[in-house]
Design an enzyme around this catalytic site. Structure first.
Site, mmCIF file in Angstrom:
data_model
loop_
_atom_site.group_PDB
_atom_site.id
_atom_site.type_symbol
_atom_site.label_atom_id
_atom_site.label_comp_id
_atom_site.label_asym_id
_atom_site.label_seq_id
_atom_site.Cartn_x
_atom_site.Cartn_y
_atom_site.Cartn_z
ATOM 1 N N HIS A 137 91.168 10.151 72.341
ATOM 2 C CA HIS A 137 91.434 10.859 71.077
ATOM 3 C C HIS A 137 92.038 12.229 71.379
ATOM 4 O O HIS A 137 93.061 12.624 70.826
ATOM 5 C CB HIS A 137 90.134 11.009 70.281
ATOM 6 C CG HIS A 137 90.262 11.766 68.996
ATOM 7 N ND1 HIS A 137 90.146 11.162 67.754
ATOM 8 C CD2 HIS A 137 90.492 13.085 68.747
ATOM 9 C CE1 HIS A 137 90.306 12.075 66.803
ATOM 10 N NE2 HIS A 137 90.519 13.255 67.381
ATOM 11 N N GLU A 138 91.390 12.956 72.321
ATOM 12 C CA GLU A 138 91.850 14.330 72.609
ATOM 13 C C GLU A 138 93.222 14.329 73.253
ATOM 14 O O GLU A 138 94.099 15.099 72.862
ATOM 15 C CB GLU A 138 90.839 15.048 73.507
ATOM 16 C CG GLU A 138 89.438 15.187 72.937
ATOM 17 C CD GLU A 138 89.389 15.749 71.525
ATOM 18 O OE1 GLU A 138 88.331 15.658 70.894
ATOM 19 O OE2 GLU A 138 90.417 16.271 71.030
ATOM 20 N N HIS A 141 96.000 13.762 70.774
ATOM 21 C CA HIS A 141 96.442 14.960 70.035
ATOM 22 C C HIS A 141 97.601 15.625 70.779
ATOM 23 O O HIS A 141 98.544 16.137 70.157
ATOM 24 C CB HIS A 141 95.299 15.958 69.860
ATOM 25 C CG HIS A 141 94.410 15.691 68.699
ATOM 26 N ND1 HIS A 141 94.878 15.508 67.418
ATOM 27 C CD2 HIS A 141 93.062 15.570 68.623
ATOM 28 C CE1 HIS A 141 93.860 15.295 66.596
ATOM 29 N NE2 HIS A 141 92.744 15.315 67.307
ATOM 30 N N TYR A 152 98.402 20.116 60.956
ATOM 31 C CA TYR A 152 96.974 19.803 60.990
ATOM 32 C C TYR A 152 96.272 20.247 59.696
ATOM 33 O O TYR A 152 95.299 21.006 59.692
ATOM 34 C CB TYR A 152 96.319 20.448 62.207
ATOM 35 C CG TYR A 152 95.040 19.776 62.657
ATOM 36 C CD1 TYR A 152 93.831 20.476 62.683
ATOM 37 C CD2 TYR A 152 95.048 18.448 63.075
ATOM 38 C CE1 TYR A 152 92.661 19.866 63.110
ATOM 39 C CE2 TYR A 152 93.881 17.823 63.501
ATOM 40 C CZ TYR A 152 92.692 18.537 63.516
ATOM 41 O OH TYR A 152 91.546 17.924 63.960
ATOM 42 N N ASP A 174 87.232 -2.242 73.223
ATOM 43 C CA ASP A 174 86.280 -3.332 72.911
ATOM 44 C C ASP A 174 85.723 -3.258 71.494
ATOM 45 O O ASP A 174 84.951 -4.109 71.089
ATOM 46 C CB ASP A 174 85.123 -3.324 73.929
ATOM 47 C CG ASP A 174 84.437 -1.965 73.986
ATOM 48 O OD1 ASP A 174 83.388 -1.866 74.628
ATOM 49 O OD2 ASP A 174 84.956 -1.010 73.364
ATOM 50 N N ASP A 221 87.343 21.274 56.222
ATOM 51 C CA ASP A 221 87.947 20.478 57.313
ATOM 52 C C ASP A 221 89.480 20.412 57.190
ATOM 53 O O ASP A 221 90.090 19.349 57.308
ATOM 54 C CB ASP A 221 87.334 19.064 57.288
ATOM 55 C CG ASP A 221 87.762 18.169 58.444
ATOM 56 O OD1 ASP A 221 88.020 18.687 59.556
ATOM 57 O OD2 ASP A 221 87.835 16.951 58.219
ATOM 58 N N HIS A 226 89.541 15.072 59.112
ATOM 59 C CA HIS A 226 88.667 14.098 59.778
ATOM 60 C C HIS A 226 88.036 13.143 58.781
ATOM 61 O O HIS A 226 87.256 12.277 59.160
ATOM 62 C CB HIS A 226 87.543 14.830 60.535
ATOM 63 C CG HIS A 226 88.002 15.610 61.702
ATOM 64 N ND1 HIS A 226 88.275 16.960 61.642
ATOM 65 C CD2 HIS A 226 88.256 15.236 62.980
ATOM 66 C CE1 HIS A 226 88.658 17.383 62.819
ATOM 67 N NE2 HIS A 226 88.673 16.363 63.650
HETATM 68 O O1 LIG Z 1 89.540 16.417 68.301
HETATM 69 C C1 LIG Z 1 89.025 16.491 67.189
HETATM 70 O O2 LIG Z 1 89.611 16.126 66.142
HETATM 71 C C2 LIG Z 1 87.663 17.164 67.018
HETATM 72 C C3 LIG Z 1 87.926 18.653 67.309
HETATM 73 C C4 LIG Z 1 87.030 19.557 66.499
HETATM 74 C C5 LIG Z 1 87.400 20.987 66.731
HETATM 75 C C6 LIG Z 1 88.407 21.572 65.966
HETATM 76 C C7 LIG Z 1 88.754 22.897 66.212
HETATM 77 C C8 LIG Z 1 88.093 23.646 67.190
HETATM 78 C C9 LIG Z 1 87.117 23.007 67.941
HETATM 79 C C10 LIG Z 1 86.766 21.683 67.716
HETATM 80 C C11 LIG Z 1 86.652 16.585 67.968
HETATM 81 C C12 LIG Z 1 86.152 15.157 67.634
HETATM 82 C C13 LIG Z 1 85.831 14.983 66.166
HETATM 83 O O3 LIG Z 1 86.254 14.030 65.522
HETATM 84 N N1 LIG Z 1 85.041 15.898 65.620
HETATM 85 C C14 LIG Z 1 84.743 15.823 64.193
HETATM 86 C C15 LIG Z 1 83.314 15.261 63.950
HETATM 87 C C16 LIG Z 1 82.259 16.169 64.491
HETATM 88 C C17 LIG Z 1 81.855 16.198 65.807
HETATM 89 N N2 LIG Z 1 80.896 17.133 65.960
HETATM 90 C C18 LIG Z 1 80.653 17.768 64.752
HETATM 91 C C19 LIG Z 1 79.803 18.812 64.390
HETATM 92 C C20 LIG Z 1 79.787 19.234 63.072
HETATM 93 C C21 LIG Z 1 80.623 18.638 62.121
HETATM 94 C C22 LIG Z 1 81.510 17.607 62.458
HETATM 95 C C23 LIG Z 1 81.514 17.179 63.799
HETATM 96 C C24 LIG Z 1 84.877 17.197 63.571
HETATM 97 O O4 LIG Z 1 84.982 18.190 64.331
HETATM 98 O O5 LIG Z 1 84.918 17.201 62.326
HETATM 99 C C25 LIG Z 1 87.172 14.100 68.045
HETATM 100 C C26 LIG Z 1 86.416 12.905 68.626
HETATM 101 C C27 LIG Z 1 84.968 13.313 68.743
HETATM 102 C C28 LIG Z 1 84.948 14.829 68.489
HETATM 103 ZN ZN LIG Z 2 91.005 14.875 66.444
#
Ligand SMILES: O=C(O)[C@H](CCc1ccccc1)CC1(C(=O)N[C@@H](Cc2c[nH]c3ccccc23)C(=O)O)CCCC1
Ligand SMILES: [Zn+2]
Length: 311
Positions: A137-138, A141, A152, A174, A221, A226
């Site tokens: 995923h990362e 990006h 974004y 999988d 968000d 997300h």
């Molecule tokens: O890459 C991304 O889109 C997310 C990056 C989040 C971020 C954004 C800006 C600065 C720092 C961090 C990270 C991931 C993500 O989807 N995060 C979501 C869900 C989430 C993870 N931890 C959390 C803690 C609190 C709330 C939501 C979340 C989010 O940040 O929304 C991707 C795969 C797994 C973690």
């Molecule tokens: Zn992401």
């Protein structure tokens, strides 16, 4: 003495043993793979920013570092083998991962230059580097950034997020779940592409949407990047696997054709401000280019986007 490539070993976060390319350097070994593009390197941020991970022998013991490094190599190889793409910029850019970022940080990120992984607090998340789909995923990006570079925020941001999930699920092949092996609180996953409504989104406390009519229209968000990503995730799932969704039947065409359609749409047709409707058109165009304008692939794309209410 010159540095040279070696095959090294290690145990991941969950004690799983794995092999990967590292480097013999000044009598020690470090997590720097010089065999992929201009390199795949993994750093430890425990005591500072981007510090080398060294081992006195070829056995690395830092689970997060081992997983981040191995997962970055797997994802590099996926883009090379599947699309002939050489790293995030298609020019061999060094793939940088940093682990132990923050203090029990319950997240991960791509900051425009590198991947960062938190250790999780052990209540909500295990160390996020253990998730192959998270690493993919990362890195994805980074691929989006060097192709359509989708803004974004709002619908373009939800597409940015969806591409990261789609390729995350194609690398971690999988299932159609994101983060299924890093949840510490007993939930199935962070997100499901198969049935987004299976899971509750943390900010809105609402199920992820599986139809455009259920999209989030608030400001959290970055306008739900997300959250609304799940609408396009569901379409991608239906294109590949098929299914009946809100009385629309989709005949699936499989993962191999689906990943090619999305990569072509992303790299050739989408732009920074593309929205869901443009996503539908780009996927139809890409499917037609690849498999013919009257192919099952084009039919699947049209049906899948109709099934999630995107025209
Ligand atoms: O890459 C991304 O889109 C997310 C990056 C989040 C971020 C954004 C800006 C600065 C720092 C961090 C990270 C991931 C993500 O989807 N995060 C979501 C869900 C989430 C993870 N931890 C959390 C803690 C609190 C709330 C939501 C979340 C989010 O940040 O929304 C991707 C795969 C797994 C973690
Ligand atoms: Zn992401």
């Amino acid at each position: 003495n010159t540095a040279h490539d070696v095959t090294a070993f290690g145990t991941g976060v969950f004690g799983d043993r794995k092999m990967f390319e590292a480097q013999a350097f000044e009598g020690k070994f470090r997590l720097f793979d010089v065999t992929r593009g201009d390199g795949v390197v993994t750093y430890d941020n425990t005591t500072g920013t981007n510090l080398d991970v060294f081992s006195l022998n070829k056995m690395f013991k830092d689970g997060s570092a081992v997983d981040a490094h191995a997962n970055a190599q797997i994802t590099y190889d996926y883009y090379q083998d599947t699309f002939g793409r050489d790293s995030v910029d298609d020019n061999g850019q060094v793939l940088i991962s940093a682990v132990h970022v923050g203090n029990n940080w319950n997240n991960a990120s791509w900051n425009g230059r590198q991947m960062s992984y938190g250790d999780g607090d052990g209540l909500r998340f295990h160390p996020l580097a253990a998730g192959l789909d998270v690493a993919a995923h990362e890195m994805s990006h980074g691929v989006v950034q060097h192709t359509a570079n989708l803004i974004y925020r709002g619908e373009s941001g939800a597409l940015n997020e969806s591409f990261a999930d789609i390729f995350g699920a194609m690398v971690d092949r999988d299932d159609w779940l994101i983060g299924e092996n890093i949840m510490a609180d007993g939930t199935l996953a962070l997100r499901s592409m198969e049935d987004p409504t299976d899971l509750i989104e943390r900010r809105t406390e609402a199920p992820y949407p599986d139809h455009w009519s259920k999209r989030y229209t608030g400001t959290l968000d970055n306008g739900g990047v997300h959250i609304n990503s799940s609408i396009n995730n569901k379409a991608a799932y239906l294109i590949s696997e098929g299914g009946d969704h809100f009385d629309v039947a989709v005949n699936g065409i499989g993962r191999d054709k689906t990943e090619q359609i999305y990569y072509r749409a992303l790299s050739l047709y989408l732009t920074r401000s593309s929205d869901f409707s443009m996503m539908r058109e780009a996927a139809i165009q890409a499917a037609g280019d690849l498999y013919g304008s009257d192919s099952d692939a084009v039919a699947a794309v049209e049906q899948a986007y109709s099934a999630v209410g995107v025209y």
